[in-house]
Design a protein around this motif. Structure first.
Motif, PDB file in Angstrom:
ATOM      1  N   ASP A 188       0.804  -1.219   0.000  1.00  0.00           N
ATOM      2  CA  ASP A 188       0.000   0.000   0.000  1.00  0.00           C
ATOM      3  C   ASP A 188       0.845   1.281   0.000  1.00  0.00           C
ATOM      4  O   ASP A 188       0.575   2.200  -0.766  1.00  0.00           O
ATOM      5  CB  ASP A 188      -0.951  -0.011   1.209  1.00  0.00           C
ATOM      6  CG  ASP A 188      -1.997   1.076   1.083  1.00  0.00           C
ATOM      7  OD1 ASP A 188      -2.682   1.094   0.045  1.00  0.00           O
ATOM      8  OD2 ASP A 188      -2.091   1.922   1.995  1.00  0.00           O
ATOM      9  N   SER A 190       3.893   1.732  -1.047  1.00  0.00           N
ATOM     10  CA  SER A 190       4.599   1.925  -2.325  1.00  0.00           C
ATOM     11  C   SER A 190       3.670   2.546  -3.359  1.00  0.00           C
ATOM     12  O   SER A 190       4.039   3.479  -4.065  1.00  0.00           O
ATOM     13  CB  SER A 190       5.101   0.583  -2.873  1.00  0.00           C
ATOM     14  OG  SER A 190       5.994   0.007  -1.983  1.00  0.00           O
ATOM     15  N   PHE A 191       2.459   2.002  -3.438  1.00  0.00           N
ATOM     16  CA  PHE A 191       1.512   2.564  -4.411  1.00  0.00           C
ATOM     17  C   PHE A 191       1.131   3.997  -4.042  1.00  0.00           C
ATOM     18  O   PHE A 191       1.001   4.861  -4.905  1.00  0.00           O
ATOM     19  CB  PHE A 191       0.260   1.679  -4.507  1.00  0.00           C
ATOM     20  CG  PHE A 191       0.440   0.503  -5.424  1.00  0.00           C
ATOM     21  CD1 PHE A 191       0.471   0.673  -6.800  1.00  0.00           C
ATOM     22  CD2 PHE A 191       0.606  -0.773  -4.911  1.00  0.00           C
ATOM     23  CE1 PHE A 191       0.651  -0.411  -7.662  1.00  0.00           C
ATOM     24  CE2 PHE A 191       0.790  -1.866  -5.762  1.00  0.00           C
ATOM     25  CZ  PHE A 191       0.815  -1.689  -7.140  1.00  0.00           C
ATOM     26  N   GLY A 195       2.889   5.843  -6.852  1.00  0.00           N
ATOM     27  CA  GLY A 195       1.972   5.535  -7.938  1.00  0.00           C
ATOM     28  C   GLY A 195       1.283   6.758  -8.528  1.00  0.00           C
ATOM     29  O   GLY A 195       1.056   7.756  -7.840  1.00  0.00           O
ATOM     30  N   THR A 207      -3.817   2.373  -9.979  1.00  0.00           N
ATOM     31  CA  THR A 207      -2.610   3.045  -9.494  1.00  0.00           C
ATOM     32  C   THR A 207      -1.428   2.354 -10.156  1.00  0.00           C
ATOM     33  O   THR A 207      -1.319   1.130 -10.130  1.00  0.00           O
ATOM     34  CB  THR A 207      -2.502   2.955  -7.967  1.00  0.00           C
ATOM     35  OG1 THR A 207      -3.764   3.319  -7.400  1.00  0.00           O
ATOM     36  CG2 THR A 207      -1.445   3.911  -7.430  1.00  0.00           C
ATOM     37  N   ARG A 208      -0.570   3.181 -10.767  1.00  0.00           N
ATOM     38  CA  ARG A 208       0.496   2.627 -11.594  1.00  0.00           C
ATOM     39  C   ARG A 208       1.850   3.139 -11.132  1.00  0.00           C
ATOM     40  O   ARG A 208       2.044   4.339 -10.969  1.00  0.00           O
ATOM     41  CB  ARG A 208       0.252   3.086 -13.043  1.00  0.00           C
ATOM     42  CG  ARG A 208       1.339   2.717 -14.020  1.00  0.00           C
ATOM     43  CD  ARG A 208       1.040   3.344 -15.373  1.00  0.00           C
ATOM     44  NE  ARG A 208       2.049   2.966 -16.354  1.00  0.00           N
ATOM     45  CZ  ARG A 208       2.190   3.553 -17.548  1.00  0.00           C
ATOM     46  NH1 ARG A 208       1.361   4.526 -17.891  1.00  0.00           N
ATOM     47  NH2 ARG A 208       3.122   3.159 -18.383  1.00  0.00           N
ATOM     48  N   ILE A 209       2.762   2.195 -10.929  1.00  0.00           N
ATOM     49  CA  ILE A 209       4.151   2.583 -10.630  1.00  0.00           C
ATOM     50  C   ILE A 209       4.963   2.224 -11.869  1.00  0.00           C
ATOM     51  O   ILE A 209       5.015   1.060 -12.264  1.00  0.00           O
ATOM     52  CB  ILE A 209       4.706   1.815  -9.412  1.00  0.00           C
ATOM     53  CG1 ILE A 209       3.845   2.066  -8.169  1.00  0.00           C
ATOM     54  CG2 ILE A 209       6.154   2.223  -9.144  1.00  0.00           C
ATOM     55  CD1 ILE A 209       4.235   1.222  -6.965  1.00  0.00           C
ATOM     56  N   ARG A 221      -2.069  -1.533  -9.571  1.00  0.00           N
ATOM     57  CA  ARG A 221      -3.110  -1.973  -8.649  1.00  0.00           C
ATOM     58  C   ARG A 221      -4.437  -1.488  -9.231  1.00  0.00           C
ATOM     59  O   ARG A 221      -4.621  -0.292  -9.471  1.00  0.00           O
ATOM     60  CB  ARG A 221      -2.882  -1.362  -7.258  1.00  0.00           C
ATOM     61  CG  ARG A 221      -3.937  -1.817  -6.256  1.00  0.00           C
ATOM     62  CD  ARG A 221      -3.630  -1.330  -4.869  1.00  0.00           C
ATOM     63  NE  ARG A 221      -3.840   0.111  -4.767  1.00  0.00           N
ATOM     64  CZ  ARG A 221      -3.514   0.846  -3.699  1.00  0.00           C
ATOM     65  NH1 ARG A 221      -2.919   0.275  -2.670  1.00  0.00           N
ATOM     66  NH2 ARG A 221      -3.741   2.130  -3.667  1.00  0.00           N
ATOM     67  N   PHE A 231      -3.844  -7.143  -8.922  1.00  0.00           N
ATOM     68  CA  PHE A 231      -2.478  -6.630  -9.032  1.00  0.00           C
ATOM     69  C   PHE A 231      -1.822  -7.225 -10.269  1.00  0.00           C
ATOM     70  O   PHE A 231      -1.998  -8.406 -10.570  1.00  0.00           O
ATOM     71  CB  PHE A 231      -1.663  -6.995  -7.785  1.00  0.00           C
ATOM     72  CG  PHE A 231      -2.135  -6.262  -6.560  1.00  0.00           C
ATOM     73  CD1 PHE A 231      -1.528  -5.081  -6.160  1.00  0.00           C
ATOM     74  CD2 PHE A 231      -3.219  -6.725  -5.828  1.00  0.00           C
ATOM     75  CE1 PHE A 231      -1.984  -4.392  -5.054  1.00  0.00           C
ATOM     76  CE2 PHE A 231      -3.681  -6.049  -4.718  1.00  0.00           C
ATOM     77  CZ  PHE A 231      -3.060  -4.873  -4.328  1.00  0.00           C
TER      78      PHE A 231
END
Ligand SMILES: [Zn+2]
Length: 238
Positions: A188, A190-191, A195, A207-209, A221, A231
């Protein structure tokens, strides 16, 4: 939805075809309030075959998910009502339509288990029993894991195409996961911290990294109707 838009490359199968069609990244029937005016939609070019195959898969998945989501939540209330109508033969416009609805209903019923028939394994995170009912009042529906994986892959291909104009080709591997609540919590921050968010709320929030070095690579995510998450990672193949 299958109106041709000229030649080009299909975002799914990467074939060059004469007649592309617009494919909705988040399917039209999955929008919580389809009748809202000025609704924004994400679209990507797809060949007729892919568009058609995804359409069928998404319809099936939607009918099954509609049996698992919260029927009172604003994001899913209409979805549940529409799904129930879709399997209601009495709502059919003519004989053929009634038969189609009846068959869908039969197919759903064949995949439902109740009470102690319900397996305790393979329950999708966030979509298990949330109403505190005793086991003998619970029901479950089986859904192919592959359907979630395919749907998640489609969203990722769509987002990467719409945001960056990139196609994810064979050099990359797209991996889907449904995480446990612990795994979800671990990722969570990290996003949240790294993200970027692409959302059509309350339908879908992605949500994009993505590292700057390679826009096709990344972690995604995907939250649908605020009720469950998928995911996906996209990596270069070894
Ligand atoms: Zn295709």
């Amino acid at each position: 939805m299958t109106k041709p838009i000229g030649e080009g490359i299909c975002v799914h199968c990467l074939r060059y075809v004469d007649k592309l069609t617009w494919d909705h990244v988040f399917p039209v029937s999955w929008y919580p309030h389809r009748t809202s005016p000025g609704i924004e939609m994400w679209k990507m070019p797809a060949c007729h075959e892919c568009n058609h195959a995804y359409g069928r898969m998404e319809e099936n998945l939607l009918l099954r998910l509609a049996m698992c989501v919260d029927p009172e939540a604003p994001a899913t209330k209409e979805i549940v009502q529409r799904a129930l109508r879709a399997v209601d033969a009495d709502a059919g416009r003519n004989y053929k339509d009634k038969l189609r609805r009846y068959k869908k209903r039969e197919s759903i019923l064949r995949n439902i288990s109740s009470g102690d028939q319900i397996s305790s394994e393979g329950i999708y995170p966030q979509l298990g029993e949330r109403w505190g009912r005793p086991v003998d009042q619970q029901s479950a529906i089986s859904v192919k894991a592959e359907s979630f994986a395919k749907f998640a892959e489609k969203i990722v291909r769509g987002i990467v195409f719409i945001q960056d104009g990139h196609l994810i080709d064979d050099r990359y591997q797209i991996v889907f996961a449904a995480l446990t609540p612990e795994g979800d919590r671990e990722l969570d921050s990290s996003f949240r911290d790294h993200g970027s968010i692409h959302a059509l709320e309350p339908g879908i929030v992605v949500t994009r990294i993505a590292p700057e070095s390679d826009p096709c690579v990344g972690a995604f995510r995907i939250e649908v109707w605020g009720q469950f998450r998928m995911f996906v990672t996209v990596q270069l193949r070894a």
